[in-house]
Motif scaffolding. Structure first.
Motif, PDB file in Angstrom:
ATOM      1  N   TYR A  33      -8.069  12.701  -8.648  1.00 35.04           N
ATOM      2  CA  TYR A  33      -7.453  13.180  -7.401  1.00 35.04           C
ATOM      3  C   TYR A  33      -6.735  12.026  -6.704  1.00 35.04           C
ATOM      4  CZ  TYR A  33     -10.731  16.962  -8.318  1.00 35.04           C
ATOM      5  OH  TYR A  33     -11.432  17.987  -8.915  1.00 35.04           O
ATOM      6  N   LEU A  34      -5.811  11.435  -7.452  1.00 30.71           N
ATOM      7  CA  LEU A  34      -5.148  10.226  -6.952  1.00 30.71           C
ATOM      8  C   LEU A  34      -4.301  10.520  -5.712  1.00 30.71           C
ATOM      9  CD1 LEU A  34      -5.494   7.468  -8.209  1.00 30.71           C
ATOM     10  CD2 LEU A  34      -3.228   7.697  -9.223  1.00 30.71           C
ATOM     11  N   ASN A  35      -3.628  11.666  -5.711  1.00 34.57           N
ATOM     12  CA  ASN A  35      -2.773  12.011  -4.562  1.00 34.57           C
ATOM     13  C   ASN A  35      -3.583  12.109  -3.281  1.00 34.57           C
ATOM     14  OD1 ASN A  35      -0.196  11.995  -5.449  1.00 34.57           O
ATOM     15  ND2 ASN A  35      -0.035  14.204  -5.766  1.00 34.57           N
ATOM     16  N   ALA A  36      -4.768  12.717  -3.392  1.00 35.84           N
ATOM     17  CA  ALA A  36      -5.631  12.825  -2.213  1.00 35.84           C
ATOM     18  C   ALA A  36      -6.048  11.429  -1.745  1.00 35.84           C
ATOM     19  CB  ALA A  36      -6.860  13.674  -2.534  1.00 35.84           C
ATOM     20  N   GLY A  37      -6.266  10.547  -2.708  1.00 41.17           N
ATOM     21  CA  GLY A  37      -6.622   9.170  -2.365  1.00 41.17           C
ATOM     22  C   GLY A  37      -5.502   8.445  -1.641  1.00 41.17           C
ATOM     23  N   LYS A  38      -4.269   8.694  -2.082  1.00 41.55           N
ATOM     24  CA  LYS A  38      -3.124   8.062  -1.415  1.00 41.55           C
ATOM     25  C   LYS A  38      -3.005   8.563   0.025  1.00 41.55           C
ATOM     26  CE  LYS A  38      -0.512   7.672  -5.711  1.00 41.55           C
ATOM     27  NZ  LYS A  38       0.666   8.185  -6.442  1.00 41.55           N
ATOM     28  N   ALA A  39      -3.299   9.839   0.223  1.00 42.18           N
ATOM     29  CA  ALA A  39      -3.255  10.377   1.581  1.00 42.18           C
ATOM     30  C   ALA A  39      -4.320   9.707   2.454  1.00 42.18           C
ATOM     31  CB  ALA A  39      -3.458  11.898   1.554  1.00 42.18           C
ATOM     32  N   LEU A  40      -5.489   9.444   1.870  1.00 44.42           N
ATOM     33  CA  LEU A  40      -6.545   8.742   2.622  1.00 44.42           C
ATOM     34  C   LEU A  40      -6.062   7.373   3.052  1.00 44.42           C
ATOM     35  CD1 LEU A  40     -10.012   9.078   0.846  1.00 44.42           C
ATOM     36  CD2 LEU A  40      -9.298  10.038   3.020  1.00 44.42           C
ATOM     37  N   GLU A  69      -0.853   1.938  -8.237  1.00 43.88           N
ATOM     38  CA  GLU A  69      -0.309   3.024  -7.383  1.00 43.88           C
ATOM     39  C   GLU A  69      -0.985   3.005  -6.021  1.00 43.88           C
ATOM     40  OE1 GLU A  69       0.461   7.060  -8.818  1.00 43.88           O
ATOM     41  OE2 GLU A  69      -0.023   6.351 -10.839  1.00 43.88           O
ATOM     42  N   LEU A  70      -2.283   2.747  -5.993  1.00 44.54           N
ATOM     43  CA  LEU A  70      -2.993   2.729  -4.714  1.00 44.54           C
ATOM     44  C   LEU A  70      -2.568   1.530  -3.877  1.00 44.54           C
ATOM     45  CD1 LEU A  70      -6.641   3.864  -5.596  1.00 44.54           C
ATOM     46  CD2 LEU A  70      -4.727   5.221  -4.767  1.00 44.54           C
ATOM     47  N   LEU A 109     -13.759   6.117   4.405  1.00 36.34           N
ATOM     48  CA  LEU A 109     -13.068   7.410   4.405  1.00 36.34           C
ATOM     49  C   LEU A 109     -13.197   8.067   3.037  1.00 36.34           C
ATOM     50  CD1 LEU A 109      -9.679   6.654   6.249  1.00 36.34           C
ATOM     51  CD2 LEU A 109     -11.857   7.366   7.212  1.00 36.34           C
ATOM     52  N   LEU A 110     -13.406   9.386   3.032  1.00 35.34           N
ATOM     53  CA  LEU A 110     -13.425  10.171   1.799  1.00 35.34           C
ATOM     54  C   LEU A 110     -12.638  11.448   2.055  1.00 35.34           C
ATOM     55  CD1 LEU A 110     -16.640   9.145   2.448  1.00 35.34           C
ATOM     56  CD2 LEU A 110     -16.847   9.843   0.081  1.00 35.34           C
ATOM     57  N   THR A 111     -12.261  12.137   0.966  1.00 38.47           N
ATOM     58  CA  THR A 111     -11.582  13.427   1.107  1.00 38.47           C
ATOM     59  C   THR A 111     -12.638  14.518   1.217  1.00 38.47           C
ATOM     60  OG1 THR A 111      -9.736  12.646  -0.221  1.00 38.47           O
ATOM     61  CG2 THR A 111      -9.945  15.023   0.044  1.00 38.47           C
ATOM     62  N   SER A 112     -12.461  15.411   2.168  1.00 38.55           N
ATOM     63  CA  SER A 112     -13.436  16.479   2.388  1.00 38.55           C
ATOM     64  C   SER A 112     -13.390  17.489   1.257  1.00 38.55           C
ATOM     65  CB  SER A 112     -13.137  17.166   3.724  1.00 38.55           C
ATOM     66  OG  SER A 112     -14.045  18.220   3.938  1.00 38.55           O
ATOM     67  N   GLY A 113     -14.549  17.962   0.884  1.00 39.98           N
ATOM     68  CA  GLY A 113     -14.722  18.928  -0.185  1.00 39.98           C
ATOM     69  C   GLY A 113     -16.194  18.839  -0.506  1.00 39.98           C
TER      70      GLY A 113
END
Lengths: 337, 254
Positions: A33-40, A69-70, A109-113
């Motif tokens: 879930y790299l895209n979600a990581g970039k948003a974080l 990328e990050l 920070l983490l992505t919610s789910g």
């Protein structure tokens, strides 16, 4: 446990990593879930830019290219970690606790789910500090460098804004809270990080049964079709769902026509779903169907009728012929993957 | 082994905004994943204690657990959870309560991870926080638990695969339950309902923690802004498709 013997604030005053004196933000990113990581990382930068604090990322199961990328998405340092697939939660908690003991981040920070929220809970219990899950906005109170997190509550009827005290301040952010940034000129470092899994009395093995993630009530992406989709439309819907890693849903009318199975029905007499993304194709939007979609989903509607009730609920809409738009959408997705 | 089920309540009717104020409705019920957790707990033992931190409609949900067959239903009343909404503070209270109630026995704690009444689409982290601060193993996505001699055979989902876990039955554990379909068709049986009506009583308990200092301060609670309507993409099919892909990628939704 208390890794924070003294108050570690946000300020770093330099672009050096936080390892020696603590502070800054640690973003937890998963390779799938790299895209979600970039948003974080973009959210982290919105908090730290004015304070000059560092932003670090822990990347699980990603390679050096993903680490790079990050960096371009805003990380000063990326720690590449290989998860332990034979352990509960793949060893994520142990790895992050070990890394946090070195970096002493002021915020994590983490992505919610399901994975992110439960992991955040475990970390908060192990590390102390404060926890908010499912935030959709984040800011800093500069007077005392505390985070302020807003979250939808009571089924989305209200928005609560919380001020966090203590350290570390752990927040899970809903997908879509920030847009990833890209700065090709950024330089940083990606290095391997290893951790030791403690012995456990539990014996864990993978079962032969498939995970139920593609069942409707677990799916995070749903592409649903209604009567307006037609039988041909459902073939395209299936293709789109597969491309997005999602699940196919349907209205009562479509199920009645035999274009979808009864188990795929969403609504009053079917499943209630809580995806993060719901794409409604040829669905008019009757109340009986809409009550099956929990608040909080981002809804995209495609319908040839501009007056279809679904548009009142949708976040984004396309008025058009699905037999032209869906193939264009699928082609565009394949081209840009 | 002492078996506990952590209960979260949800309003019976959807919370609405009426005249600029939040209307929480008159009654509550057990959250669906809390019910799933309770059903799994009752499948393991007929001596289950249901626990909740006092909060919005918590007594209604605890009454329901008695009808399902819980032996005891206890509300921890040190702090009102509806006012603090601090998952860590809630976990500390639950941890102390379990410590006091379980004594020397290993506690197996089932906890629902859905939270219909709070942030939609978000998992309740209280069970995981409880495991973290008590130092116990946490198994998320639990779908079944069976006693097998000196062990417990557990199946769980980690979203990528199903796991089979064997745990010693004398080991304390926290089990997160996220599938509301578990026990969906399990109805309270008549005997339990009658017992609950005749004798059932939600107990209250103040745990032995001198002070819980919530680390969350509520700055503001306001009705959610009204939706303005969709952003319509009106270009040609190819252009609309391209714009949609760009938008979904930029918001990390795909």
């Amino acid at each position: 446990m208390d890794y924070w013997g003294s108050d570690t604030g946000w300020s770093m005053g330099s672009s050096e990593p936080a390892a020696s004196s603590g502070g800054g933000v640690l973003a937890i990113v998963f390779g799938d879930y790299l895209n979600a990581g970039k948003a974080l990382l973009a959210s982290a930068h919105q908090l730290t830019d004015e304070l000059g604090a560092s932003v670090n990322a822990a990347l699980f199961d990603g390679d050096e290219a993903a680490g790079d990328e990050l960096v371009k998405a805003g990380a000063h340092s990326v720690y590449l970690i290989t998860s332990d697939s034979d352990s509960l939660m793949a060893g994520y908690p142990e790895a992050i606790v070990t890394l946090a003991a070195q970096l002493l981040p002021a915020a994590i920070l983490l992505t919610s789910g399901r994975q992110g929220d439960e992991l955040a809970g475990l970390l908060a219990g192990r590390l102390g500090g404060t926890l908010v899950v499912g935030a959709n906005a984040l800011s800093v109170d500069y007077s005392d460098q505390s985070l302020i997190a807003s979250q939808p509550v009571y089924g989305g009827a209200a928005i609560a804004s919380w001020k966090l005290a203590g350290k570390p301040q752990i927040v899970t952010l809903r997908p879509g809270t920030a847009s990833p940034m890209l700065d090709e000129s950024r330089r940083g470092k990606a290095e391997a990080f290893s951790f030791t899994m403690p012995a456990s009395p539990l014996q864990v093995s993978k079962s032969n049964s498939p995970a139920p993630t593609q069942e409707l009530n677990h799916a995070s992406v749903i592409v649903a079709g209604g009567y307006g989709a037609g039988e041909d439309g459902f073939k395209l819907i299936g293709e789109l769902a597969a491309l997005l890693g999602g699940t196919v849903g349907a209205t009562k009318s479509a199920v009645r026509e035999g274009w979808a199975a009864p188990a795929q029905q969403i609504g009053m007499l079917g499943a209630t779903v809580k995806p993060r993304l719901y794409i409604a194709i040829g669905i008019s939007g009757t109340p009986e169907h809409l009550m099956g979609i929990a608040e909080g989903a981002t809804i995209v509607a495609l319908n040839s009728d501009p007056k279809a009730p679904i548009f009142a609920l949708a976040d984004y809409g396309i008025v058009g012929d699905l037999h032209e738009t869906l193939p264009a959408f699928i082609t565009r997705l394949k081209k840009t993957q | 082994m002492k078996v506990f089920a952590i209960i979260t309540a949800t309003p019976v009717d959807r919370v609405r905004v009426v005249g600029g104020q939040l209307d929480f409705g008159a009654a509550g019920k057990i959250d669906p994943t809390s019910r799933a957790a309770l059903v799994l707990a009752l499948g393991l033992s007929d001596d289950v204690t249901a626990l909740a931190v006092t909060g919005l409609h918590s007594d209604d949900a605890l009454h329901e657990t008695l009808a399902y067959g819980a032996k005891r239903a206890i509300a921890i009343d040190n702090v009102n959870a509806a006012k603090i909404n601090d998952a860590l503070a809630e976990a500390r209270l639950l941890n102390q309560a379990i410590h006091e109630l379980a004594g020397d026995e290993a506690a197996v704690v089932f906890c629902g991870t859905g939270d219909d009444s709070l942030s939609p689409g978000v998992s309740n982290p209280v069970g995981a926080a409880l495991a973290g601060l008590s130092g116990q193993e946490y198994i998320g996505g639990t779908t079944s638990v069976k006693a097998n001699g000196a062990n417990l055979d557990i199946t769980a989902s980690n979203d990528k695969s199903m796991l089979t876990i064997t745990a010693p039955a004398n080991k304390a554990l926290v089990l997160g339950v996220s599938d509301p379909a578990i026990g969906e068709h399990t109805l309270p049986w008549a005997g339990s309902i009658i017992n609950a009506y005749r004798e059932g009583k939600v107990e209250t308990m103040s745990v032995g923690i001198k002070e819980i200092e919530p680390k969350l301060t509520l700055n503001q609670l306001a009705p959610a802004p009204k939706r303005e309507g969709p952003e319509l993409l009106t270009e040609s099919p190819a252009e609309a498709a391209a714009a949609l892909v760009e938008m979904l990628r930029s918001r990390a939704l795909i």
